[in-house]
Design an enzyme around this catalytic site. Structure first.
Site, PDB file in Angstrom:
ATOM      1  N   ARG A 296     -18.938  42.497   2.135  1.00 56.03           N
ATOM      2  CA  ARG A 296     -20.379  42.500   1.362  1.00 56.03           C
ATOM      3  C   ARG A 296     -20.942  43.613   0.637  1.00 56.03           C
ATOM      4  O   ARG A 296     -21.930  44.142   0.948  1.00 56.03           O
ATOM      5  CB  ARG A 296     -21.241  41.733   2.065  1.00 56.03           C
ATOM      6  CG  ARG A 296     -21.111  40.400   2.648  1.00 56.03           C
ATOM      7  CD  ARG A 296     -21.175  39.212   1.433  1.00 56.03           C
ATOM      8  NE  ARG A 296     -21.197  38.195   1.962  1.00 56.03           N
ATOM      9  CZ  ARG A 296     -20.076  37.245   2.472  1.00 56.03           C
ATOM     10  NH1 ARG A 296     -18.749  37.827   2.375  1.00 56.03           N
ATOM     11  NH2 ARG A 296     -20.034  36.073   2.938  1.00 56.03           N
TER      12      ARG A 296
ATOM     13  N   SER B  44     -27.017  34.327   3.779  1.00 55.98           N
ATOM     14  CA  SER B  44     -26.997  35.047   5.087  1.00 55.98           C
ATOM     15  C   SER B  44     -27.874  36.179   5.033  1.00 55.98           C
ATOM     16  O   SER B  44     -27.847  37.154   4.064  1.00 55.98           O
ATOM     17  CB  SER B  44     -25.745  35.319   5.372  1.00 55.98           C
ATOM     18  OG  SER B  44     -24.815  34.570   5.581  1.00 55.98           O
TER      19      SER B  44
ATOM     20  N   GLU C 290     -28.373  42.114   4.781  1.00 57.32           N
ATOM     21  CA  GLU C 290     -27.179  41.873   3.771  1.00 57.32           C
ATOM     22  C   GLU C 290     -28.054  41.960   2.244  1.00 57.32           C
ATOM     23  O   GLU C 290     -27.463  42.719   1.400  1.00 57.32           O
ATOM     24  CB  GLU C 290     -26.462  40.418   3.878  1.00 57.32           C
ATOM     25  CG  GLU C 290     -25.085  40.518   3.372  1.00 57.32           C
ATOM     26  CD  GLU C 290     -25.203  39.664   2.215  1.00 57.32           C
ATOM     27  OE1 GLU C 290     -24.774  40.595   1.238  1.00 57.32           O
ATOM     28  OE2 GLU C 290     -25.488  38.779   2.150  1.00 57.32           O
TER      29      GLU C 290
HETATM   30  N1  EPU Z   1     -23.656  30.068  14.671  1.00 56.36           N
HETATM   31  C1  EPU Z   1     -24.322  29.684  15.626  1.00 56.36           C
HETATM   32  N2  EPU Z   1     -25.786  29.332  15.596  1.00 56.36           N
HETATM   33  C2  EPU Z   1     -26.313  29.412  14.341  1.00 56.36           C
HETATM   34  C3  EPU Z   1     -25.354  30.097  13.177  1.00 56.36           C
HETATM   35  C4  EPU Z   1     -23.989  30.189  13.447  1.00 56.36           C
HETATM   36  O1  EPU Z   1     -24.000  29.685  16.869  1.00 56.36           O
HETATM   37  O2  EPU Z   1     -27.608  29.497  14.092  1.00 56.36           O
HETATM   38  C5  EPU Z   1     -22.136  30.078  14.916  1.00 56.36           C
HETATM   39  C6  EPU Z   1     -21.507  29.163  14.546  1.00 56.36           C
HETATM   40  O3  EPU Z   1     -21.187  27.859  15.438  1.00 56.36           O
HETATM   41  C7  EPU Z   1     -19.860  29.675  14.139  1.00 56.36           C
HETATM   42  C8  EPU Z   1     -20.345  31.186  13.821  1.00 56.36           C
HETATM   43  O4  EPU Z   1     -21.591  31.216  14.389  1.00 56.36           O
HETATM   44  O5  EPU Z   1     -19.277  29.565  15.335  1.00 56.36           O
HETATM   45  C9  EPU Z   1     -20.309  31.250  12.504  1.00 56.36           C
HETATM   46  O6  EPU Z   1     -21.079  30.618  11.687  1.00 56.36           O
HETATM   47  P1  EPU Z   1     -20.666  30.263  10.236  1.00 56.36           P
HETATM   48  O7  EPU Z   1     -19.203  29.497  10.117  1.00 56.36           O
HETATM   49  O8  EPU Z   1     -21.651  29.335   9.658  1.00 56.36           O
HETATM   50  O9  EPU Z   1     -20.428  31.595   9.223  1.00 56.36           O
HETATM   51  P2  EPU Z   1     -21.282  32.802   9.515  1.00 56.36           P
HETATM   52  O10 EPU Z   1     -20.586  33.816   9.674  1.00 56.36           O
HETATM   53  O11 EPU Z   1     -22.848  32.377   9.825  1.00 56.36           O
HETATM   54  C10 EPU Z   1     -20.227  33.555   6.956  1.00 56.36           C
HETATM   55  C11 EPU Z   1     -21.220  34.162   5.842  1.00 56.36           C
HETATM   56  C12 EPU Z   1     -21.389  32.998   4.849  1.00 56.36           C
HETATM   57  C13 EPU Z   1     -20.110  32.164   4.581  1.00 56.36           C
HETATM   58  C14 EPU Z   1     -19.664  31.708   5.841  1.00 56.36           C
HETATM   59  C15 EPU Z   1     -18.481  30.872   5.583  1.00 56.36           C
HETATM   60  C16 EPU Z   1     -21.655  36.462   6.301  1.00 56.36           C
HETATM   61  C17 EPU Z   1     -23.162  37.324   6.422  1.00 56.36           C
HETATM   62  N3  EPU Z   1     -21.928  35.249   6.139  1.00 56.36           N
HETATM   63  O12 EPU Z   1     -21.511  32.798   7.484  1.00 56.36           O
HETATM   64  O13 EPU Z   1     -21.843  33.668   3.495  1.00 56.36           O
HETATM   65  O14 EPU Z   1     -20.652  30.987   3.806  1.00 56.36           O
HETATM   66  O15 EPU Z   1     -19.196  32.734   6.700  1.00 56.36           O
HETATM   67  O16 EPU Z   1     -17.342  31.363   5.228  1.00 56.36           O
HETATM   68  O17 EPU Z   1     -20.573  36.974   6.245  1.00 56.36           O
HETATM   69  C18 EPU Z   1     -23.983  34.705   2.495  1.00 56.36           C
HETATM   70  O18 EPU Z   1     -23.030  35.653   2.601  1.00 56.36           O
HETATM   71  O19 EPU Z   1     -25.190  34.568   1.914  1.00 56.36           O
HETATM   72  C19 EPU Z   1     -23.244  33.584   3.136  1.00 56.36           C
HETATM   73  C20 EPU Z   1     -23.613  32.397   3.045  1.00 56.36           C
END
Ligand code: EPU
Length: 346
Positions: free
Chosen positions: A164, A246, A342
């Site tokens: 990012r 995010s 971010e």
């Molecule tokens: N989780 C929780 N509680 C929550 C949210 C997440 O326990 O409230 C856990 C989920 O269960 C999962 C883990 O955290 O095990 C990761 O969550 P998720 O797969 O939703 O992905 P993320 O790391 O929260 C990242 C990117 C997103 C992208 C997704 C899918 C960043 C900052 N965010 O989110 O990007 O869509 O992976 O690849 O890297 C963005 O940058 O705006 C964005 C939406």
């Protein structure tokens, strides 16, 4: 050139924050940048380049001259044995561009479907989702130097992509000693969409879709549809609930720090990275601190995804930052981890 004064920005940022641009100029091509630089007052003023406004928090009326990028056009530039080379104007809507590539037979961007924002914003934060980052599909970009008016081209190495992150997020005086924040306006971006096409699966949500699907190996359009479904189920639509995706980056820690945290918090969601460090799920950390669904002032934490801060109605940038700071404090107190925002704070 039309110089607009006191332009409302509420519909130009996906958070839906109410603020004005004191001075705004729409940029439809290099000629408009040249006109801005030919005007002594505008030339001397600080500038803020506004794309889709999907990754910003506006904390008050914007005093810098806002250059609103509206450079359009999408085309196939050529084809090599290894890739389709496709170009788009910086003002094109990202998701519509992704759909256009797929419908014209140039797959490769399907995992990045439905990310809000414009093509010009995509390299700034090196957008990424479901195992693909912009840098994996990037060829080069054209930009205009906002001091000299000269056009230049950057390849991937010159963009200094990180998680990012890119050269466009850093001030020239910043810690890294280089940077183009506020100094350049991206006009066009070229993508190299690899041949032969290969599906990028592997993310838990996508694997789940695979298992549920009766058909065999998915094609790019199928993956595109799955990604749209997954995102619609999990992330708020900015047209309905204002947000900037995010709000924090997923932090990385050393294996020792991670082992220490796991000993205390066995359920922590973490991923091993190739360089030996460990990425923690910021959403999980925030969720574990009890923030999901909470509200301070008019800023809230989305109830399906704790990593997303939302506008509960009439939010100000100050309220968003107050909530962000409260979250950072509680995550630091419980886990000893500093979350880094971010979006760009304006
Ligand atoms: N989780 C929780 N509680 C929550 C949210 C997440 O326990 O409230 C856990 C989920 O269960 C999962 C883990 O955290 O095990 C990761 O969550 P998720 O797969 O939703 O992905 P993320 O790391 O929260 C990242 C990117 C997103 C992208 C997704 C899918 C960043 C900052 N965010 O989110 O990007 O869509 O992976 O690849 O890297 C963005 O940058 O705006 C964005 C939406």
């Amino acid at each position: 050139m039309l110089v607009e004064k006191n332009v409302p920005l509420q519909f130009s940022n996906t958070f839906g924050i109410m603020a004005k641009a004191l001075t705004l100029v729409r940029i439809a091509g290099e000629r408009d940048v040249a006109a801005v630089l030919a005007d002594a007052a505008l030339q001397a003023a600080p500038k803020f380049v506004l794309g889709g406004g999907s990754n910003i928090v506006i904390t008050g009326d914007v005093k810098s001259v806002v250059l609103k990028v509206e450079i359009m056009g999408k085309k196939l530039l050529g084809e090599t044995a290894k890739a389709w080379i496709v170009e788009a104007g910086a003002g094109e809507n990202w998701h519509e561009f992704v759909a256009w590539t797929l419908h014209n037979g140039y797959p490769g961007l399907e995992n990045l479907a439905l990310i809000p924002g414009t093509v010009g914003g995509s390299p700034v934060q090196n957008i990424g989702a479901y195992g693909v980052e912009l840098q994996d599909r990037f060829d080069s970009l054209d930009a205009v130097d906002l001091t000299t008016g000269k056009s230049f081209t950057l390849d991937a190495a010159q963009c200094a992509f990180g998680y990012r992150d890119s050269v466009f997020k850093h001030a020239s005086t910043g810690a890294k000693g280089f940077g183009l924040a506020g100094k350049a306006l991206i006009t066009r971006v070229r993508f190299a969409l690899p041949k032969p096409w290969k599906a990028v699966l592997g993310y838990a949500d996508l694997e789940k879709k695979m298992l549920q699907s009766a058909s065999g190996a998915p094609d790019a359009l199928q993956i595109y549809e799955w990604i749209c479904d997954i995102r619609r189920a999990k992330l708020p639509d900015p047209q309905v609930i204002g947000n900037a995706g995010s709000f924090f980056k997923n932090p990385t820690v050393t294996p020792e720090q991670c082992a220490d945290i796991i000993a205390r918090e066995p359920k922590i969601v973490h991923y091993l990275l190739a360089d030996g460090s460990v990425k923690l799920a910021a959403g999980w950390l925030i969720d574990a601190c009890g923030w999901k669904g909470k509200t301070i002032g008019n800023a809230g934490v989305y109830d399906q995804q704790a990593l997303v801060l939302v506008n509960r109605g009439g939010v100000t940038g100050g309220e968003v930052m107050t909530l962000a700071k409260a979250i950072q404090t509680s995550v630091y107190e419980r886990f000893g981890i500093r979350l880094e925002p971010e979006p760009v704070v304006v």
